[in-house]
Every structure is written in C-alpha cells, then in structure tokens.
Motif scaffolding. Structure first.
Motif, PDB file in Angstrom:
ATOM      1  N   THR A  15      11.327   8.371  -5.899  1.00  0.00           N
ATOM      2  CA  THR A  15      10.118   8.923  -5.535  1.00  0.00           C
ATOM      3  C   THR A  15       9.114   8.067  -6.364  1.00  0.00           C
ATOM      4  O   THR A  15       9.253   7.820  -7.769  1.00  0.00           O
ATOM      5  CB  THR A  15       9.859  10.302  -6.126  1.00  0.00           C
ATOM      6  N   PRO A  17       5.241   7.723  -7.775  1.00  0.00           N
ATOM      7  CA  PRO A  17       4.189   8.563  -7.872  1.00  0.00           C
ATOM      8  C   PRO A  17       2.791   7.882  -7.619  1.00  0.00           C
ATOM      9  O   PRO A  17       2.936   6.578  -7.177  1.00  0.00           O
ATOM     10  CB  PRO A  17       4.040   8.687  -9.457  1.00  0.00           C
ATOM     11  N   SER A  18       1.786   8.849  -7.119  1.00  0.00           N
ATOM     12  CA  SER A  18       0.516   8.128  -6.810  1.00  0.00           C
ATOM     13  C   SER A  18       0.130   7.227  -7.956  1.00  0.00           C
ATOM     14  O   SER A  18      -0.143   7.688  -9.123  1.00  0.00           O
ATOM     15  CB  SER A  18      -0.726   9.092  -6.380  1.00  0.00           C
ATOM     16  N   LYS A  20      -3.185   6.222  -8.027  1.00  0.00           N
ATOM     17  CA  LYS A  20      -4.766   6.661  -7.911  1.00  0.00           C
ATOM     18  C   LYS A  20      -5.455   6.741  -9.538  1.00  0.00           C
ATOM     19  O   LYS A  20      -6.322   5.956  -9.614  1.00  0.00           O
ATOM     20  CB  LYS A  20      -5.073   7.828  -7.032  1.00  0.00           C
ATOM     21  N   LYS A  49      -0.981   0.334  -1.681  1.00  0.00           N
ATOM     22  CA  LYS A  49      -0.290   1.099  -0.707  1.00  0.00           C
ATOM     23  C   LYS A  49      -0.044   2.335  -1.330  1.00  0.00           C
ATOM     24  O   LYS A  49       0.165   3.357  -0.810  1.00  0.00           O
ATOM     25  CB  LYS A  49       1.058   0.480  -0.287  1.00  0.00           C
ATOM     26  N   HIS A  50       0.041   2.417  -2.923  1.00  0.00           N
ATOM     27  CA  HIS A  50       0.469   3.596  -3.538  1.00  0.00           C
ATOM     28  C   HIS A  50      -0.758   4.206  -4.175  1.00  0.00           C
ATOM     29  O   HIS A  50      -0.639   5.047  -5.144  1.00  0.00           O
ATOM     30  CB  HIS A  50       1.586   3.255  -4.508  1.00  0.00           C
ATOM     31  N   GLY A  51      -1.866   3.902  -3.620  1.00  0.00           N
ATOM     32  CA  GLY A  51      -3.117   4.754  -4.051  1.00  0.00           C
ATOM     33  C   GLY A  51      -4.100   4.036  -5.055  1.00  0.00           C
ATOM     34  O   GLY A  51      -5.120   4.728  -5.375  1.00  0.00           O
ATOM     35  N   ILE A 153       3.614   1.393 -11.951  1.00  0.00           N
ATOM     36  CA  ILE A 153       3.060   2.723 -11.434  1.00  0.00           C
ATOM     37  C   ILE A 153       3.804   3.981 -12.045  1.00  0.00           C
ATOM     38  O   ILE A 153       3.432   4.826 -12.677  1.00  0.00           O
ATOM     39  CB  ILE A 153       2.910   2.791  -9.800  1.00  0.00           C
TER      40      ILE A 153
END
Length: 162
Positions: A15, A17-18, A20, A49-51, A153
């Motif tokens: 997984t 995570p965002s 952002k 792509k991941h925010g 990230i």
C-alpha cells in the motif's frame, strides 16, 4: 533489487500512502544523462501519480553521483522538505574508481539523512554496463526512479506518524 522476479516499478504487493501532504526534493546527477533523465522522469511521475503537487517538488541537477551528497545536504539545509530523493548512475569501468565512488556516495547519502534526521533515498544505479542501467531506468526491470519515489512517500509518511 531488480531481477526477473522483481520489477522496480511494481508496487502491487504494498500500500502506498498519499503523497499529498508532503514536500520532496529530487537531486539528479547530470552524468549518464540518458539514464538519470529516465530515473528522474520515473520519480517525478510517481510522485505526481501518488498525489504530490508540482509545487511540492523541488528538483536540482548536480554534476555527477558524487555531488548528490552535497546536493541533498544543501537542499535539506535550505528547504522545508519531508524527504529527498537522490538519482544517479555509476557504471563499472576499467579502474577501481567505480568502487570508491559507489562506496562514498552510499555512505555520504546515508550520513546526510542521519545529519538532518530526514529520509534521503538512495536512487543510484551501480551497474556493470550501460545496458543494465537502461534496463533499470524504465527498461525490462522497471524504473529505479519509481522505486525511489515510492520509498520517499512511505518514509515521509512513516516519519510524520512517529
């Protein structure tokens, strides 16, 4: 590590995570530009792509992989960043220079992270030849830049959750 059993761009087993809420630095070596440019595109695109927003990504270019150390240190000294990604490529030559550079870069990057208590991600390819480097910069083994961005990230999220 990329092998026939593991693709550097495959994160289906985990997984992510965002990104952002985080700010990232990317330091990319100009030496071996065909390879490092592909690593950079992989890392940048994976962050987006991941925010991660464009304004939360600061990118700089340094001369070679050895200079990634100073580049990462200066970025963390002058910017509010959650993690720094270092991208470079050192290809084996006919002399021991390869060994000295690889060792110095790995240790230097680790020490920058320790000094600043921030994740500094080692996205440096150390290959026997150009073909192996290209295979790991968007070729048949995926892109080490993708892997470095996802690691950044995950480490930024880990750090913020401590």
């Amino acid at each position: 590590m990329a092998t026939n059993l593991k693709n550097l761009s495959d994160f289906s087993h985990t997984t992510v995570p965002s990104g952002k809420p985080y700010k990232f630095g990317i330091v990319v070596a100009a030496w071996n530009a065909e390879v490092t440019g592909a690593l950079y595109r992989g890392a940048y695109d994976s962050l987006i792509k991941h925010g991660v927003t464009e304004e939360n990504i600061t990118s700089v270019e340094v001369a070679g992989s050895f200079e990634l150390i100073a580049g990462a240190d200066l970025m963390l000294s002058n910017k509010e960043l959650d993690a720094v990604i270092t991208l470079g490529c050192v290809i084996q030559g006919e002399t021991r220079h390869f060994d000295f550079i690889c060792n110095a870069v790995a240790n230097g990057i680790a020490n920058v992270g320790i000094k600043h208590t921030k994740p500094v991600i080692f996205g440096v390819l150390t290959t026997d030849n150009q073909e192996q480097a290209l295979d790991r910069a968007g070729g048949k083994h995926g892109n080490k830049g993708d892997e470095a961005a996802i690691t950044a990230i995950k480490m930024a999220a880990f750090t913020s959750n401590l």
